[in-house]
Design a protein around this motif. Structure first.
Motif, mmCIF file in Angstrom:
data_model
loop_
_atom_site.group_PDB
_atom_site.id
_atom_site.type_symbol
_atom_site.label_atom_id
_atom_site.label_comp_id
_atom_site.label_asym_id
_atom_site.label_seq_id
_atom_site.Cartn_x
_atom_site.Cartn_y
_atom_site.Cartn_z
ATOM 1 N N GLU A 1 0.843 -1.210 0.000
ATOM 2 C CA GLU A 1 0.000 0.000 0.000
ATOM 3 C C GLU A 1 0.875 1.256 0.000
ATOM 4 O OE1 GLU A 1 -3.166 2.358 2.922
ATOM 5 O OE2 GLU A 1 -2.668 0.254 3.314
ATOM 6 N N ALA A 2 1.964 1.235 0.772
ATOM 7 C CA ALA A 2 2.870 2.382 0.826
ATOM 8 C C ALA A 2 3.514 2.636 -0.536
ATOM 9 C CB ALA A 2 3.941 2.156 1.890
ATOM 10 N N ILE A 3 3.840 1.573 -1.253
ATOM 11 C CA ILE A 3 4.429 1.723 -2.592
ATOM 12 C C ILE A 3 3.428 2.364 -3.550
ATOM 13 C CG2 ILE A 3 5.254 0.433 -4.595
ATOM 14 C CD1 ILE A 3 6.524 -1.571 -2.653
ATOM 15 N N VAL A 4 2.169 1.924 -3.479
ATOM 16 C CA VAL A 4 1.129 2.479 -4.356
ATOM 17 C C VAL A 4 0.917 3.960 -4.052
ATOM 18 C CG1 VAL A 4 -1.313 2.387 -4.975
ATOM 19 C CG2 VAL A 4 -0.030 0.269 -4.676
ATOM 20 N N ARG A 5 0.818 4.301 -2.782
ATOM 21 C CA ARG A 5 0.611 5.708 -2.412
ATOM 22 C C ARG A 5 1.798 6.567 -2.845
ATOM 23 N NH1 ARG A 5 -3.730 6.604 0.882
ATOM 24 N NH2 ARG A 5 -4.666 4.784 1.907
ATOM 25 N N GLY A 6 3.006 6.048 -2.676
ATOM 26 C CA GLY A 6 4.184 6.788 -3.103
ATOM 27 C C GLY A 6 4.218 6.991 -4.606
ATOM 28 N N ALA A 7 3.746 5.991 -5.356
ATOM 29 C CA ALA A 7 3.704 6.107 -6.820
ATOM 30 C C ALA A 7 2.769 7.233 -7.248
ATOM 31 C CB ALA A 7 3.260 4.788 -7.434
ATOM 32 N N TYR A 8 1.623 7.351 -6.582
ATOM 33 C CA TYR A 8 0.699 8.438 -6.907
ATOM 34 C C TYR A 8 1.296 9.797 -6.527
ATOM 35 C CZ TYR A 8 -3.325 5.719 -8.416
ATOM 36 O OH TYR A 8 -4.166 4.918 -9.147
ATOM 37 N N GLY A 9 2.033 9.828 -5.434
ATOM 38 C CA GLY A 9 2.656 11.085 -5.024
ATOM 39 C C GLY A 9 3.720 11.545 -6.000
ATOM 40 N N ASP A 10 4.540 10.614 -6.477
ATOM 41 C CA ASP A 10 5.607 10.975 -7.420
ATOM 42 C C ASP A 10 5.078 11.168 -8.838
ATOM 43 O OD1 ASP A 10 7.373 10.751 -5.310
ATOM 44 O OD2 ASP A 10 7.914 8.667 -5.766
ATOM 45 N N GLY A 11 4.028 10.429 -9.207
ATOM 46 C CA GLY A 11 3.527 10.478 -10.574
ATOM 47 C C GLY A 11 2.680 11.689 -10.891
ATOM 48 N N THR A 12 2.031 12.285 -9.886
ATOM 49 C CA THR A 12 1.141 13.416 -10.135
ATOM 50 C C THR A 12 1.889 14.632 -10.659
ATOM 51 O OG1 THR A 12 -0.301 12.604 -8.357
ATOM 52 C CG2 THR A 12 -0.657 14.858 -9.102
ATOM 53 N N ALA A 13 3.159 14.766 -10.326
ATOM 54 C CA ALA A 13 3.944 15.918 -10.781
ATOM 55 C C ALA A 13 3.954 16.020 -12.298
ATOM 56 C CB ALA A 13 5.371 15.813 -10.244
ATOM 57 N N ARG A 14 3.980 14.889 -12.986
ATOM 58 C CA ARG A 14 4.004 14.908 -14.449
ATOM 59 C C ARG A 14 2.726 15.553 -15.009
ATOM 60 N NH1 ARG A 14 6.018 9.734 -17.793
ATOM 61 N NH2 ARG A 14 7.869 10.363 -16.595
ATOM 62 N N VAL A 15 1.593 15.308 -14.349
ATOM 63 C CA VAL A 15 0.324 15.912 -14.766
ATOM 64 C C VAL A 15 0.414 17.435 -14.681
ATOM 65 C CG1 VAL A 15 -2.100 16.187 -14.114
ATOM 66 C CG2 VAL A 15 -1.079 13.914 -14.161
ATOM 67 N N PHE A 16 0.939 17.941 -13.560
ATOM 68 C CA PHE A 16 1.042 19.387 -13.380
ATOM 69 C C PHE A 16 2.033 20.011 -14.363
ATOM 70 C CE2 PHE A 16 -0.218 18.315 -8.844
ATOM 71 C CZ PHE A 16 -1.533 18.698 -9.034
ATOM 72 N N LEU A 17 3.086 19.290 -14.692
ATOM 73 C CA LEU A 17 4.068 19.811 -15.641
ATOM 74 C C LEU A 17 3.430 20.008 -17.016
ATOM 75 C CD1 LEU A 17 7.003 20.609 -16.111
ATOM 76 C CD2 LEU A 17 7.497 18.222 -16.667
#
Length: 553
Positions: free
Chosen positions: A454-470
């Motif tokens: 679960e921690a890996i999944v949550r971390g993936a969403y945290g790191d991956g969202t930056a690409r959307v904002f870029l």
């Protein structure tokens, strides 16, 4: 309408706008809980939002065209009623598929509200005077944006209510808005021979939907380079090409192509698409980032968006007052687009551990840009068109902004989904876990996963969202380029209805041809009805907007 009557009507319109925005923001903040509860996927998460945007996008030009032909008051009430019906039905959803279907119904009403409210306000107030009311409009939008996530968070966090009440809670407010609009809004009715381009509307909706389906499913359900992918692209582009052909020959096209000969409208359209991608595509994933990646409750996630809301309210109010005072609007569009590009660019640097105060500062910058950009683009277009084409021009710009939003949510949702999937696989591989043995760890089964996964999944969403904002920042930069080349035109000091009355007065008595037909311009004929009341201005009085026709050719 007197000034006092206009203000009363404005209150009713803003109440209707508040209901629409409140419903949207309540749901967006509750979506992570809804999707998890209904066992949905990341793609379905995206389509719950996209379905409403797509339906509103497809119908916005139709609502705008109708506003040039029939009672604006009746249309506002109808769109509000459809939106409310969709909200109630969505609350009964038993699956994500049902929810998406009822969200389409919501979108049908939303398409009318987002175009008609601005059209009616333009009918009552002049472009120069309208800046003064951008503050109240922004305040209502900001209040809904703040109250929605907070109210939605409280509802979701309250066990005896549940997420379904995020759809039901707006019904009483919608009923009040309908009553206020019925009592206060009285506009002249323009009724002409109606010839709606239904074929054009269907082709536009079909073409856009096909391309959005391709963007959402490609890379997951089928390869980007495949027969299915090629077929969807060709079908979508073909439908849009046929739509352009139909629109060019239609008697009353949904989107009048001649409008794009105007430099301001063309550039504002490009800017609106980019702004739509940036705002809808970027902002819709904020709630997901706060709740999934950072572990905040829905209520807290709503509070964390306050910096963006406050920035938007401040900039819209201040820029609106300055526009009314000095009559200049372009500088605020330029500054707003710059702020949006910078703000989203900064958000493109965040990850799962970025300080929340820093993120709040970035959101405040984005909010400043939003407040100066969204309404002023519409104002620039409304100031540049003839009164008879106000509805079509306003709905066209709104249509392309919604189209950008729908495309942005789909494209950025697909980008996020694919990127997060890759990050989850990398994270699992790093700790020696075979991704195939986890049952497809992700949003759908987040609450059922073991703690480390679960921690890996949550971390993936945290790191991956930056690409959307870029990507959102890049689109905001494109809107800046388009805005720079828009030519500033002095704001008019008469409302649309006042312009029509002035044109009638300038035309004096109607001229008649030998066959007895009235030669005046069609849009001027049906504005006012003759009266024998000696106390009325120039022997005419506005017809009340209760659906009856005025003088008809």
């Amino acid at each position: 309408m007197t000034h006092g009557q206009k203000i009363q009507a404005l209150v009713g319109l803003l109440l209707g706008m508040f209901v629409a925005f409140l419903s949207s923001t309540i749901v967006s903040n509750a979506l992570p809980v809804i999707i998890t509860d209904l066992h949905g996927s990341q793609d379905q998460y995206t389509w719950v939002v996209t379905a409403t945007l797509l339906a509103s996008t497809a119908t916005t030009p139709l609502w705008g065209k109708l506003s040039d032909l029939v009672s604006k008051k009746l249309l506002v009430q109808a769109s509000l009623a459809v939106f409310t019906l969709g909200s109630v039905l969505a609350g009964f959803s038993q699956s994500v598929g049902m929810l998406i279907g009822f969200r389409v119904v919501q979108g049908l009403g939303l398409g009318g509200l987002q175009a008609l409210v601005m059209i009616v306000i333009a009918s009552m107030f002049s472009p120069r005077e309208r800046g003064r009311y951008q503050g109240p409009i922004a305040a209502v939008m900001s209040l809904a944006i703040v109250a929605g996530p907070l109210l939605g968070g409280v509802i979701v966090d309250t066990s005896w209510l549940g997420w379904r009440w995020t759809f039901y809670v707006c019904v009483p407010l919608a009923v009040i808005a309908l009553a206020v609009i019925q009592r206060t809004l009285n506009l002249p009715v323009i009724r002409k021979e109606v010839s709606l381009d239904y074929l054009g509307a269907v082709l536009i909706a079909g073409g856009v939907s096909t391309l959005l389906i391709w963007v959402t499913l490609a890379g997951k359900n089928f390869d980007w380079v495949s027969g299915m992918s090629f077929g969807l692209v060709v079908l979508g582009l073909a439908l849009l090409a046929i739509a352009v052909f139909v629109e060019s020959r239609a008697k009353d096209p949904i989107i009048p192509l001649h409008l794009f000969r105007d430099r301001t409208i063309s550039l504002a359209t490009i800017a609106s698409i980019s702004v739509g991608v940036a705002l809808f595509g970027g902002a819709v994933f904020l709630g997901q980032y706060f709740q999934i990646a950072r572990g905040y409750s829905p209520t807290a996630a709503g509070l964390l968006t306050l910096p963006m809301v406050i920035g938007s309210m401040i900039s819209a109010t201040v820029s609106g007052q300055l526009i009314t005072r000095f009559g200049k609007w372009k500088r605020y569009l330029v500054v707003g687009a710059i702020a949006m590009a910078i703000g989203f660019g900064l958000l493109g640097t965040i990850d799962a551990h970025t300080n929340m105060v820093v993120i709040g500062g970035y959101l405040f910058i984005v909010g400043l840009g939003m407040g100066m950009t969204m309404q002023n683009l519409v104002l620039a277009v409304q100031n540049n068109v003839e009164p008879a084409e106000l509805g079509s021009a306003t709905s066209t710009v709104t249509f392309f902004r919604s189209l950008g939003g729908a495309a942005g949510v789909s494209v950025l949702g697909a980008v996020l989904s694919n990127h997060v999937t890759d990050l989850i696989k990398q994270g699992l591989a790093a700790v020696g876990i075979d991704p195939g043995q986890t049952g497809g760890a992700g949003l759908a089964n987040l609450n059922e996963l073991p703690g480390p996964i679960e921690a890996i999944v949550r971390g993936a969403y945290g790191d991956g969202t930056a690409r959307v904002f870029l990507i959102a920042g890049i689109m905001a930069a494109i809107s800046l380029v388009a805005i720079v080349f828009i030519k500033e035109v002095a704001l008019k000091t008469e409302s649309v209805d006042e312009q029509r009355m002035s044109e009638i007065a300038d035309g004096a008595t109607p001229s008649a041809t030998d066959d007895g037909h009235d030669d005046r311009r069609p849009e001027l004929v049906a504005v006012l009805e003759t009266t024998d009341d000696p106390g009325s201005d120039a022997g005419v009085t506005p017809a009340r907007d209760h659906g009856e026709a005025t003088t008809v050719r």
